[in-house]
Design a protein around this motif. Sequence first.
Motif, mmCIF file in Angstrom:
data_model
loop_
_atom_site.group_PDB
_atom_site.id
_atom_site.type_symbol
_atom_site.label_atom_id
_atom_site.label_comp_id
_atom_site.label_asym_id
_atom_site.label_seq_id
_atom_site.Cartn_x
_atom_site.Cartn_y
_atom_site.Cartn_z
ATOM 1 N N GLN A 47 27.239 8.556 -2.131
ATOM 2 C CA GLN A 47 28.318 7.829 -1.967
ATOM 3 C C GLN A 47 28.033 6.414 -2.322
ATOM 4 O OE1 GLN A 47 29.328 7.834 2.337
ATOM 5 N NE2 GLN A 47 30.295 10.059 2.138
ATOM 6 N N LEU A 48 26.637 6.157 -2.233
ATOM 7 C CA LEU A 48 26.122 4.655 -2.691
ATOM 8 C C LEU A 48 26.078 4.759 -4.218
ATOM 9 C CD1 LEU A 48 25.193 2.159 -2.050
ATOM 10 C CD2 LEU A 48 22.843 2.892 -1.945
ATOM 11 N N ALA B 204 16.477 18.159 9.125
ATOM 12 C CA ALA B 204 17.555 18.716 8.063
ATOM 13 C C ALA B 204 18.753 17.913 7.955
ATOM 14 C CB ALA B 204 17.718 20.291 8.328
ATOM 15 N N GLU B 205 19.433 17.927 9.266
ATOM 16 C CA GLU B 205 20.742 17.085 9.310
ATOM 17 C C GLU B 205 20.576 15.595 8.725
ATOM 18 O OE1 GLU B 205 21.704 16.917 13.612
ATOM 19 O OE2 GLU B 205 21.982 18.916 13.501
ATOM 20 N N ARG B 206 19.327 15.070 8.918
ATOM 21 C CA ARG B 206 19.440 13.691 8.517
ATOM 22 C C ARG B 206 19.066 13.449 6.818
ATOM 23 N NH1 ARG B 206 15.605 10.355 12.850
ATOM 24 N NH2 ARG B 206 17.063 10.549 14.735
ATOM 25 N N ALA C 246 21.296 12.250 1.825
ATOM 26 C CA ALA C 246 21.672 12.665 0.534
ATOM 27 C C ALA C 246 23.278 12.457 0.330
ATOM 28 C CB ALA C 246 21.497 14.221 0.202
ATOM 29 N N ASN C 247 24.115 12.802 1.329
ATOM 30 C CA ASN C 247 25.370 12.332 1.141
ATOM 31 C C ASN C 247 25.650 10.745 1.034
ATOM 32 O OD1 ASN C 247 26.369 14.905 1.385
ATOM 33 N ND2 ASN C 247 26.617 14.847 3.671
#
Length: 367
Positions: A316-317, A304-306, A311-312
């Motif tokens: 950003q990309l 979930a963290e990864r 996604a973030n």
Amino acid sequence: MRALAAGEQAYCAYCGSPLPPLPPKGGRPTAYCPADADRYGTWGAKTITCAMLDEHREIWVTVYGADQPMTELDVHALDERLTAARTVLDPVRAELTALHNHVTGELAAALSARRVAEEQRDGAVAAAEAARAERDHAAAEAERAREQAADARERQSAAEKQAGEALAERDQALAARDAANREAEAAHADRQRALDQAAAAQQRIAELQDTLAGERAAALERLDQLRRDEEQARVELRTTLTEQWEQRLATQAEQFTRRQHEIQTVADQRITDLTEQLTRSTEHYAASLAPLHDQLATLRREVAERSSAAANAADQLAQLRHDLGRLIDTATAEGTDPTTHPATDDGALRQRLRALLDAGAERSDTP
């Protein structure tokens, strides 16, 4: 020509006149009359002959056909031929007339002789019929006489035979009477002997009846005794069999009860063992699943963290790609680079940078 060559009388093939015989020195035979200027005349330098006329007639028939009117010459020639034929046929006709008259006379004589012969034949046939009738009558008379003689002989033979049969019957009757007398005497003796045998048989029967009555009484008594013995033996056997059967049933019931108890004990022990084994297996399974549940929860948190970080980063990309693209577009529109470098290879550099950004965008969009 064959007749002429054979030395026989021959006639012209055209006019039918007799041909002269061949000369003794020989020569070539011809089917026509010899040339004669006084007969038909001449035609120019040529003498008209039968051969010439026949040849011209064949030419005429070939050219104009056979249905042509006769010329005076043809009529004259035909008249001559008919005269010659009549001259030849008159002797033949006279000879035929004489032959006809002769044949007629001979035929009349033959018919007369035939009529006489038929009359004689009819007379002979009638005489033969009369003779045959007389012969048949005589034969019938002889046959009747022969039959009468045969009947007489048969009657004589029958009479002799009857006499012999009568003598034989008399002898047979005498012999039968003697035999009957002998049979009567033998029958009387047999009757007396039969009476004696019957008396002896009656006495023997009486003795046998007495003996049979005694044996029957003894047999009945023996039969009653055997029936009583059989009934007693049957009762004893039934009692013995009943006791043995009840004892055997009790033994088998006891064996079945003991066997059932043993099987029940073994089954209970097996159930207990299986229950304990199942309990241990359940506890071991639960103990082995606890770390796995912890690890699974940890992995889920890490995923979930990864996922959130990815996604973030993707956002950003995308924002960076958008900003960089807008910046490149602005610089391209102004003709200068944001870093203020010379624009010698700016077009190629911009194209490569744009391609790299697009490729990175495609890779980031791919899961």
